[in-house]
Design a protein around this motif. Structure first.
Motif, PDB file in Angstrom:
ATOM      1  N   ALA A 167       0.834  -1.198   0.000  1.00 57.63           N
ATOM      2  CA  ALA A 167       0.000   0.000   0.000  1.00 57.63           C
ATOM      3  C   ALA A 167       0.871   1.251   0.000  1.00 57.63           C
ATOM      4  CB  ALA A 167      -0.887   0.006   1.239  1.00 57.63           C
ATOM      5  N   PHE A 168       2.075   1.062   0.516  1.00 57.68           N
ATOM      6  CA  PHE A 168       2.935   2.209   0.787  1.00 57.68           C
ATOM      7  C   PHE A 168       4.342   1.873   0.296  1.00 57.68           C
ATOM      8  CE2 PHE A 168       5.576   4.746   3.700  1.00 57.68           C
ATOM      9  CZ  PHE A 168       4.930   5.973   3.629  1.00 57.68           C
ATOM     10  N   SER A 169       5.015   2.854  -0.309  1.00 57.79           N
ATOM     11  CA  SER A 169       6.400   2.622  -0.722  1.00 57.79           C
ATOM     12  C   SER A 169       7.342   3.130   0.350  1.00 57.79           C
ATOM     13  CB  SER A 169       6.691   3.349  -2.032  1.00 57.79           C
ATOM     14  OG  SER A 169       8.085   3.462  -2.204  1.00 57.79           O
ATOM     15  N   LYS A 170       8.152   2.230   0.870  1.00 56.22           N
ATOM     16  CA  LYS A 170       9.088   2.686   1.897  1.00 56.22           C
ATOM     17  C   LYS A 170      10.227   3.485   1.263  1.00 56.22           C
ATOM     18  CE  LYS A 170      11.643  -1.712   2.557  1.00 56.22           C
ATOM     19  NZ  LYS A 170      12.209  -2.196   1.516  1.00 56.22           N
ATOM     20  N   TRP A 171      10.471   3.263  -0.028  1.00 59.11           N
ATOM     21  CA  TRP A 171      11.525   4.032  -0.702  1.00 59.11           C
ATOM     22  C   TRP A 171      11.130   5.487  -0.845  1.00 59.11           C
ATOM     23  CZ3 TRP A 171      15.533   1.268  -0.386  1.00 59.11           C
ATOM     24  CH2 TRP A 171      15.515  -0.099  -0.674  1.00 59.11           C
ATOM     25  N   THR A 172       9.916   5.677  -1.343  1.00 63.46           N
ATOM     26  CA  THR A 172       9.516   7.062  -1.610  1.00 63.46           C
ATOM     27  C   THR A 172       8.681   7.635  -0.472  1.00 63.46           C
ATOM     28  OG1 THR A 172       7.485   6.409  -2.763  1.00 63.46           O
ATOM     29  CG2 THR A 172       9.468   6.601  -4.103  1.00 63.46           C
ATOM     30  N   ASN A 173       8.387   6.797   0.540  1.00 68.32           N
ATOM     31  CA  ASN A 173       7.629   7.254   1.697  1.00 68.32           C
ATOM     32  C   ASN A 173       6.269   7.818   1.282  1.00 68.32           C
ATOM     33  OD1 ASN A 173       7.446   7.654   4.476  1.00 68.32           O
ATOM     34  ND2 ASN A 173       8.032   9.807   4.293  1.00 68.32           N
ATOM     35  N   SER A 174       5.599   7.045   0.405  1.00 69.84           N
ATOM     36  CA  SER A 174       4.362   7.587  -0.152  1.00 69.84           C
ATOM     37  C   SER A 174       3.376   6.468  -0.497  1.00 69.84           C
ATOM     38  CB  SER A 174       4.771   8.414  -1.371  1.00 69.84           C
ATOM     39  OG  SER A 174       3.741   8.610  -2.249  1.00 69.84           O
ATOM     40  N   ASP A 175       2.078   6.799  -0.496  1.00 74.77           N
ATOM     41  CA  ASP A 175       1.029   5.817  -0.788  1.00 74.77           C
ATOM     42  C   ASP A 175       1.034   5.414  -2.256  1.00 74.77           C
ATOM     43  OD1 ASP A 175      -0.186   5.638   1.743  1.00 74.77           O
ATOM     44  OD2 ASP A 175      -1.217   7.547   1.415  1.00 74.77           O
ATOM     45  N   LEU A 176       0.942   4.106  -2.488  1.00 77.43           N
ATOM     46  CA  LEU A 176       0.916   3.624  -3.867  1.00 77.43           C
ATOM     47  C   LEU A 176      -0.503   3.379  -4.369  1.00 77.43           C
ATOM     48  CD1 LEU A 176       3.887   1.109  -3.659  1.00 77.43           C
ATOM     49  CD2 LEU A 176       3.865   3.320  -4.828  1.00 77.43           C
ATOM     50  N   GLY A 177      -1.386   3.046  -3.443  1.00 77.98           N
ATOM     51  CA  GLY A 177      -2.775   2.830  -3.854  1.00 77.98           C
ATOM     52  C   GLY A 177      -3.196   1.380  -3.925  1.00 77.98           C
ATOM     53  N   ASN A 178      -2.256   0.439  -3.731  1.00 75.19           N
ATOM     54  CA  ASN A 178      -2.648  -0.972  -3.721  1.00 75.19           C
ATOM     55  C   ASN A 178      -3.421  -1.278  -2.449  1.00 75.19           C
ATOM     56  OD1 ASN A 178      -1.043  -1.677  -6.059  1.00 75.19           O
ATOM     57  ND2 ASN A 178       0.744  -1.484  -4.728  1.00 75.19           N
ATOM     58  N   ALA A 179      -4.472  -2.086  -2.596  1.00 71.87           N
ATOM     59  CA  ALA A 179      -5.232  -2.540  -1.420  1.00 71.87           C
ATOM     60  C   ALA A 179      -5.987  -3.799  -1.813  1.00 71.87           C
ATOM     61  CB  ALA A 179      -6.205  -1.462  -0.952  1.00 71.87           C
ATOM     62  N   PRO A 180      -6.187  -4.729  -0.872  1.00 71.53           N
ATOM     63  CA  PRO A 180      -6.908  -5.962  -1.214  1.00 71.53           C
ATOM     64  C   PRO A 180      -8.366  -5.697  -1.564  1.00 71.53           C
ATOM     65  CG  PRO A 180      -6.257  -5.932   1.127  1.00 71.53           C
ATOM     66  CD  PRO A 180      -5.671  -4.714   0.499  1.00 71.53           C
ATOM     67  N   GLU A 181      -8.930  -4.591  -1.025  1.00 66.18           N
ATOM     68  CA  GLU A 181     -10.327  -4.291  -1.346  1.00 66.18           C
ATOM     69  C   GLU A 181     -10.368  -3.190  -2.420  1.00 66.18           C
ATOM     70  OE1 GLU A 181      -8.904  -3.756   1.613  1.00 66.18           O
ATOM     71  OE2 GLU A 181      -8.903  -1.583   1.815  1.00 66.18           O
ATOM     72  N   GLU A 182     -11.487  -3.137  -3.141  1.00 64.72           N
ATOM     73  CA  GLU A 182     -11.667  -2.057  -4.116  1.00 64.72           C
ATOM     74  C   GLU A 182     -11.802  -0.727  -3.371  1.00 64.72           C
ATOM     75  OE1 GLU A 182     -15.137  -4.156  -5.832  1.00 64.72           O
ATOM     76  OE2 GLU A 182     -14.291  -3.499  -7.754  1.00 64.72           O
ATOM     77  N   GLN A 183     -11.385   0.352  -4.053  1.00 63.15           N
ATOM     78  CA  GLN A 183     -11.499   1.671  -3.426  1.00 63.15           C
ATOM     79  C   GLN A 183     -12.337   2.593  -4.301  1.00 63.15           C
ATOM     80  OE1 GLN A 183      -7.536   3.061  -1.707  1.00 63.15           O
ATOM     81  NE2 GLN A 183      -6.885   1.313  -2.947  1.00 63.15           N
ATOM     82  N   LEU A 184     -13.130   3.392  -3.627  1.00 59.35           N
ATOM     83  CA  LEU A 184     -13.973   4.368  -4.321  1.00 59.35           C
ATOM     84  C   LEU A 184     -13.965   5.662  -3.509  1.00 59.35           C
ATOM     85  CD1 LEU A 184     -16.137   4.740  -6.666  1.00 59.35           C
ATOM     86  CD2 LEU A 184     -17.836   4.286  -4.882  1.00 59.35           C
ATOM     87  N   TYR A 185     -13.592   6.734  -4.167  1.00 54.92           N
ATOM     88  CA  TYR A 185     -13.543   8.022  -3.462  1.00 54.92           C
ATOM     89  C   TYR A 185     -14.378   9.042  -4.202  1.00 54.92           C
ATOM     90  CZ  TYR A 185      -9.630   5.788  -1.167  1.00 54.92           C
ATOM     91  OH  TYR A 185      -8.852   4.905  -0.456  1.00 54.92           O
ATOM     92  N   HIS A 186     -14.988   9.910  -3.444  1.00 56.51           N
ATOM     93  CA  HIS A 186     -15.747  11.000  -4.049  1.00 56.51           C
ATOM     94  C   HIS A 186     -14.880  12.253  -4.016  1.00 56.51           C
ATOM     95  CE1 HIS A 186     -18.827  14.211  -4.419  1.00 56.51           C
ATOM     96  NE2 HIS A 186     -19.223  13.376  -5.362  1.00 56.51           N
ATOM     97  N   LEU A 187     -14.264  12.560  -5.171  1.00 58.40           N
ATOM     98  CA  LEU A 187     -13.287  13.644  -5.206  1.00 58.40           C
ATOM     99  C   LEU A 187     -13.931  15.002  -4.945  1.00 58.40           C
ATOM    100  CD1 LEU A 187     -11.235  12.441  -8.309  1.00 58.40           C
ATOM    101  CD2 LEU A 187     -10.665  12.151  -5.893  1.00 58.40           C
ATOM    102  N   GLY A 188     -15.199  15.105  -5.314  1.00 57.98           N
ATOM    103  CA  GLY A 188     -15.888  16.382  -5.111  1.00 57.98           C
ATOM    104  C   GLY A 188     -15.919  16.792  -3.647  1.00 57.98           C
ATOM    105  N   SER A 189     -16.033  15.795  -2.751  1.00 63.05           N
ATOM    106  CA  SER A 189     -16.097  16.144  -1.329  1.00 63.05           C
ATOM    107  C   SER A 189     -14.868  15.672  -0.562  1.00 63.05           C
ATOM    108  CB  SER A 189     -17.359  15.532  -0.709  1.00 63.05           C
ATOM    109  OG  SER A 189     -17.378  14.142  -0.967  1.00 63.05           O
TER     110      SER A 189
END
Ligand code: NG6
Ligand code: CA
Length: 509
Positions: free
Chosen positions: A456-478
């Motif tokens: 889920a997270f890159s230890k090299w770049t210290n940043s979120d990669l976005g991998n997750a075992p579950e699907e993700q859905l975000y509402h960018l508007g809010s």
């Protein structure tokens, strides 16, 4: 797609473009020649890295000239969270995941764009433009085994650029030389260049064995051949007189940009200007060293900003500002530690390179692909802000219409010309985003990331990669920062996005 000539309102809009035909509509200078188009593509510059996009810890007055004089897009995208696929989409108008080779390339990789493929520069050439590519290329050269001492082809020239002055791949990869058209610049025939990504050459030192020779030390990888006191990815030998000096790279590319512009006389031109900043290794000219207070990364951003200022001044000086459209954007989101110990992490302070977006380079989240995106056409495009969703891949079909050509419906590129020119707030409805071979999907206000294995997270770049075992859905508007996964609470939206995502991504050429 209708031709622009059949559309009266558009004909009026772009009358100076097809100058000479509709002389009465533009001023004489603009009617005399078509509009020039310059795409300035920064390398790893994040959404939050420029003051025009809200940065307060760093000032980028020249890029801010663009945001003030031009149209600033809040939803401008690269297709990808890394360079090669992103540039591939810009050049071809096609999603990079249609071509399995469109992944971060080594410096000796073959060209990944077929010479028979219709490209952005070829489209401009059909409209009578001169075309040039200066700066970072990273789309491969040759067909498999390159003789760096001979005629290097195919490359930019064979894919539509009349002129090119490039680095083959990245500034942290060998060969560390400039290639002008089909030849390495300043090469001494008695000191041939050899390049390998497999093994070192006899007698050549590496950063791994000799860190005491380095002025910039790797934090991960980057420990092979040493050029200009920096160990790189890959091995090279020879070509001493041709080796670049990182600290003067900005001037070298700018010089090439200016002379390309000068050579065009009254012919319209399309210029791709691939800035090398703020990608690692960050070695800006000494004029910028220590000036940002944010370490080498901030200093490299100041240098990139200076390059933009130099370009704008030059266009002013030549009287070209009002008939040159400048598109400024970045190939992918930001990264702080990308493999060298350059103080970028230690001195980051409150600076947020991706602004309020989550993730950055390599990430499936918005920070990977949503980037600064500005269109300046002084006197024609009204300054302001647009929330229309647009992508670099859309340059192909948008500028096809702009130059009076039919759009190619087979391309993934969408005609978003009206949005680009501020005549409409409507851009694309959706976009597939790519990060290291994985895909995500934005549609309207929603962002969907399928289930993926991997960290889920890159230890090299210290940043979120976005991998997750579950699907993700975000509402960018809010929830622009993608903090709350709504996949479970919004099953119908999830279903809709998943369905459309699958429909688009199963259509392979
Ligand atoms: C990675 C490199 C990184 C950068 C990137 C390409 C390592 C550890 N990391 O593999 O430093 O070069 O490739 O960046 O080698 S890009 O912006 O050109 O896609
Ligand atoms: Ca990049």
């Amino acid at each position: 797609m209708k031709s622009v000539f059949k559309n009266t309102s558009m004909t009026r809009l772009i009358s100076p473009v097809i100058g000479g035909i509709f002389v009465s509509c533009g001023n004489i200078r603009q009617a005399d020649r078509q509009q020039n188009v310059i795409v300035v593509l920064a390398d790893d510059l994040g959404y939050g890295d420029v003051s025009g996009y809200g940065a307060t810890t760093i000032q980028t007055p020249n890029i801010d000239r663009l945001t003030k004089q031009g149209l600033k897009f809040t939803c401008g995208y690269a297709t990808s969270a890394t360079s090669t696929p992103s540039r591939y989409a810009l050049m071809t108008g096609q999603y990079p995941w249609r071509n399995k080779k469109a992944r971060i390339l080594p410096g000796d990789a073959p060209l990944i764009i077929g010479t028979d493929v219709e490209t952005l520069p070829k489209m401009f050439k059909r409209a009578g433009y001169a075309t040039g590519a200066v700066g970072k290329w990273h789309l491969g050269l040759g067909t498999g085994s390159i003789d760096w001492n001979g005629h290097i082809a195919p490359g930019p020239r064979e894919t539509g650029y009349d002129y090119s002055y490039i680095m083959a791949a990245t500034n942290d990869r060998v060969p560390c030389v400039y290639v002008e058209n089909n030849h390495v610049v300043h090469l001494d025939g008695n000191d041939p260049i050899e390049v390998s990504y497999v093994r070192n050459f006899d007698g050549e030192v590496t950063g791994k064995e000799h860190p005491e020779l380095l002025k910039m030390h790797p934090s991960h990888g980057h420990d092979q051949s040493i050029v200009n006191g920096v160990s790189r990815i890959g091995f090279m030998r020879g070509g001493k007189s041709a080796l670049w000096v990182d600290e003067t790279m900005a001037e070298v590319f700018l010089g090439s940009v200016k002379s390309f512009i000068d050579r065009q006389g009254n012919q319209p031109f399309f210029l791709y200007y691939g800035l090398h900043q703020p990608h690692v290794p960050r070695l800006p000219n000494e004029r910028f060293a220590g000036k940002s207070g944010l370490g080498a990364r901030g200093d490299a951003i100041l240098e990139a900003d200076w390059c933009v200022g130099q370009l704008l001044d030059y266009l002013d000086e030549k009287g070209l500002t009002e008939n040159t459209i400048i598109v400024f954007t970045s190939d992918n989101g930001p990264v702080v530690d990308d493999g060298y110990k350059d103080d970028a992490v230690e001195k980051l302070g409150a600076h947020r390179p991706a602004g309020h977006l989550r993730g950055g380079k390599y990430s499936l989240f918005e920070g990977g692909t949503r980037v600064p995106f500005i269109v300046q056409w002084k006197g024609t495009v009204k300054p302001g802000t647009s929330d229309a969703m647009i992508c670099q891949m859309d340059m192909y079909n948008s500028f096809a219409r702009f130059t009076g050509q039919a759009a190619d419906p087979k391309k993934d590129s969408r005609d978003v010309l009206d949005a680009l020119l501020g005549r409409s707030q409507t851009g694309r409805t959706d976009l597939i985003q790519e990060a290291q071979g994985k895909l995500a999907y934005r549609r309207g206000e929603w962002a969907y990331i399928p289930s993926y294995k991997g960290p889920a997270f890159s230890k090299w770049t210290n940043s979120d990669l976005g991998n997750a075992p579950e699907e993700q859905l975000y509402h960018l508007g809010s929830d622009i920062g993608e903090t709350e996964n709504l996949a479970k609470s919004h099953p119908s939206e999830l279903e809709e996005l998943r369905k459309r995502f699958q429909e688009i991504t199963k259509e392979v050429e």
